[in-house]
Motif scaffolding. Structure first.
Motif, PDB file in Angstrom:
ATOM      1  N   SER A   2       0.823  -1.209   0.000  1.00 58.84           N
ATOM      2  CA  SER A   2       0.000   0.000   0.000  1.00 58.84           C
ATOM      3  C   SER A   2       0.860   1.263   0.000  1.00 58.84           C
ATOM      4  O   SER A   2       0.400   2.318  -0.439  1.00 58.84           O
ATOM      5  CB  SER A   2      -0.946  -0.003   1.201  1.00 58.84           C
ATOM      6  OG  SER A   2      -0.211   0.049   2.402  1.00 58.84           O
ATOM      7  N   VAL A   6       0.539   4.868  -2.272  1.00 53.97           N
ATOM      8  CA  VAL A   6       0.573   6.204  -1.663  1.00 53.97           C
ATOM      9  C   VAL A   6       1.668   7.040  -2.314  1.00 53.97           C
ATOM     10  O   VAL A   6       1.452   8.197  -2.690  1.00 53.97           O
ATOM     11  CB  VAL A   6       0.772   6.105  -0.134  1.00 53.97           C
ATOM     12  CG1 VAL A   6       1.028   7.478   0.466  1.00 53.97           C
ATOM     13  CG2 VAL A   6      -0.419   5.444   0.514  1.00 53.97           C
ATOM     14  N   THR A   9       0.724   7.999  -5.880  1.00 54.55           N
ATOM     15  CA  THR A   9      -0.274   9.069  -5.882  1.00 54.55           C
ATOM     16  C   THR A   9       0.364  10.421  -5.562  1.00 54.55           C
ATOM     17  O   THR A   9       0.083  11.424  -6.229  1.00 54.55           O
ATOM     18  CB  THR A   9      -1.383   8.763  -4.854  1.00 54.55           C
ATOM     19  OG1 THR A   9      -1.926   7.481  -5.127  1.00 54.55           O
ATOM     20  CG2 THR A   9      -2.471   9.804  -4.906  1.00 54.55           C
TER      21      THR A   9
END
Length: 65
Positions: A2, A6, A9
């Motif tokens: 994950s 992040v 992004t």
């Protein structure tokens, strides 16, 4: 895993921010060259080709000859 999403992004967001800032600065004239046209007339005589020996070109560069 994950963390990759992040970071991806955040990096895309930062890249879009810099791209938009670049587009805005180009449209506002930030990169327009205002110095070169003012000094171009000072250096125009130096653009004569070396192989040209006509009297007209020589007198334009150095009027004393």
């Amino acid at each position: 895993m994950s963390v990759i999403y992040v970071l991806l992004t955040i990096s895309v967001t930062v890249a879009l921010f810099f791209f938009i800032a670049f587009i805005v600065s180009v449209r506002s004239g930030q990169y327009d060259d205002s110095y070169t046209p003012s000094v171009r007339m000072l250096f125009e005589d130096e653009l004569v080709k070396k192989g040209d020996t006509s009297k007209e070109k020589r007198t334009k560069i150095n009027p004393t000859k």
